[in-house]
Design a protein around this motif. Structure first.
Motif, PDB file in Angstrom:
ATOM      1  N   ASP A  41      49.123   7.794 -12.843  1.00  0.00           N
ATOM      2  CA  ASP A  41      48.301   6.698 -13.339  1.00  0.00           C
ATOM      3  C   ASP A  41      47.410   6.239 -12.178  1.00  0.00           C
ATOM      4  N   CYS A  42      46.110   6.230 -12.383  1.00  0.00           N
ATOM      5  CA  CYS A  42      45.221   5.879 -11.258  1.00  0.00           C
ATOM      6  C   CYS A  42      45.425   4.428 -10.816  1.00  0.00           C
ATOM      7  N   ASP A  60      34.796   9.359 -16.164  1.00  0.00           N
ATOM      8  CA  ASP A  60      34.610   9.265 -17.607  1.00  0.00           C
ATOM      9  C   ASP A  60      35.887   8.612 -18.143  1.00  0.00           C
ATOM     10  N   TRP A  72      47.420   5.184 -22.968  1.00  0.00           N
ATOM     11  CA  TRP A  72      46.760   6.462 -23.246  1.00  0.00           C
ATOM     12  C   TRP A  72      47.741   7.470 -23.825  1.00  0.00           C
ATOM     13  N   HIS A 252      40.627  19.585 -24.299  1.00  0.00           N
ATOM     14  CA  HIS A 252      40.418  18.157 -24.118  1.00  0.00           C
ATOM     15  C   HIS A 252      39.352  17.685 -25.099  1.00  0.00           C
ATOM     16  N   SER A 282      40.286  17.305 -17.965  1.00  0.00           N
ATOM     17  CA  SER A 282      40.442  18.751 -17.721  1.00  0.00           C
ATOM     18  C   SER A 282      39.774  19.196 -16.427  1.00  0.00           C
ATOM     19  N   THR A 284      36.556  18.559 -15.047  1.00  0.00           N
ATOM     20  CA  THR A 284      35.137  18.943 -14.953  1.00  0.00           C
ATOM     21  C   THR A 284      34.501  18.469 -13.647  1.00  0.00           C
ATOM     22  N   GLU A 300      45.076  12.034 -13.025  1.00  0.00           N
ATOM     23  CA  GLU A 300      45.168  12.230 -14.471  1.00  0.00           C
ATOM     24  C   GLU A 300      46.587  11.870 -14.880  1.00  0.00           C
TER      25      GLU A 300
END
Ligand SMILES: C[S@@+](CC[C@H](N)C(=O)[O-])C[C@H]1O[C@@H](n2cnc3c(N)ncnc32)[C@H](O)[C@@H]1O
Length: 320
Positions: A41-42, A60, A72, A252, A282, A284, A300
């Motif tokens: 978890d950020c 994002d 989430w 995703h 994913s 990017t 993530e």
């Protein structure tokens, strides 16, 4: 959910023989000094990063779709999105009066940590759903960032508006009354124009002195228009790239185009600098950063997505 990760010819669908094992052993792995993919978890993970250590944030974030809270939990999302319609509106359009407030509160916590870890003058680009972008902007503003601009990722989306006649047919009234209402709403659709862009907020941590002083001290705060890879001439606020197919390419729902992430990274960082994505999905942003020889740190919360990001990078061996 099924994850369609292309594992490459060495691992796809066969148990590896000696030759295959050898080649997979000789495959390069991700070097932690260049790229850290952190399954956490950020909100907690960002606390471990040193202050003023990051050159650029590109992210994002989640925006609390129907049934999706700040936990989430994608299993809840999958369950509710399946029928496509919630309370008479397509998934994603059920207005919860508290959605923007919750997002703003959540993003304020994230933005406050991003402010701490970014170097002075460092930029953050944040993708947002158009109707909630104001909440994200306010959260970053309240955390101390200067909101510099609004960019747009331009794509050709699909119209989602739909007719209401189906609901009229289910009403407990006479057929004559139903037909009367249907006649009135003939050709009327739910208020959803065809989506064609996603806003990207450009925020900046205040500079340490002038542009020049800040650059000399931190190598941030200025951009490199000559590094643009999109369109001709001076880079603009519209970044055009087709939308990757939902849920297919990397399993995703909301994969961003690598080209858009590369354009942003190339404009706002130089080689060797560190790019952070607290919601990497994913991966990017990681792929884009590595393609242009930047370092990457990503968080993530979902282990499946973290594994997808890792597989995606390790499959592109030339990135490592
Ligand atoms: C919109 S997606 C990002 C997709 C990404 N841009 C890509 O191209 O794959 C947001 C991601 O944030 C993750 N997430 C949600 N809450 C999180 C949290 N508190 N910490 C870290 N990741 C989180 C979700 O699992 C999801 O994969």
């Amino acid at each position: 959910m099924s994850h369609s990760v292309n594992m490459g010819s060495q691992t796809r669908g066969v148990s590896p023989g000696v030759e295959q094992r050898k080649s997979s052993e000789s495959r390069k792995k991700i070097d932690d000094k260049t790229c850290r993919l952190i399954n956490a978890d950020c909100i907690t993970g960002l606390k471990d990063l040193p202050a003023d250590s990051i050159h650029f944030v590109a992210t994002d974030p989640p925006y609390f779709l129907d049934g999706m809270g700040d936990d989430w939990d994608k299993s809840k999302l999958n369950k509710r999105v399946k029928p496509g319609v919630i309370g008479g509106l397509p998934a994603g359009m059920k207005f919860d009066i508290n959605q923007a407030k919750r997002l703003r509160k959540f993003m304020f916590r994230v933005a406050s940590d991003l402010y701490r870890v970014l170097k002075p003058g460092g930029f953050a680009v944040i993708f947002c759903q158009a109707r909630l972008s104001y909440a994200v902007g306010v959260a970053f503003d309240e955390a101390g960032f200067e909101i510099r601009d609004m960019l747009a990722w331009k794509y050709e989306g699909q119209a989602k508006a739909f007719s209401q006649t189906h609901f009229v047919r289910k009403m407990k009234i006479s057929e004559a009354e139903k037909n009367k209402i249907i006649k009135q709403i003939y050709n009327k659709k739910t208020p959803q124009l065809k989506p064609q862009f996603e806003p990207i907020i450009l925020a900046q941590k205040p500079k340490d002195g002038t542009f020049i002083n800040n650059w000399l001290k931190h190598k941030t705060g200025l951009m490199s228009p000559d590094q643009s890879i999109m369109g001709s001439g001076f880079p603009g606020t519209i970044l055009e790239a087709p939308k990757p197919k939902k849920g297919t390419e990397f399993g995703h729902m909301t994969v961003k185009p690598v080209a858009v992430m590369r354009q942003l990274i190339r404009l706002f960082t130089i080689e060797g600098q560190t790019v952070l994505d607290p919601f990497m999905g994913s991966g990017t942003t990681a792929v884009a950063a590595l393609q242009d020889k930047r370092k990457f740190i990503g968080f993530e919360i979902d282990s499946d997505y973290t594994n997808i990001a890792r597989a995606r990078i390790e499959n592109e061996q030339e990135l490592l």
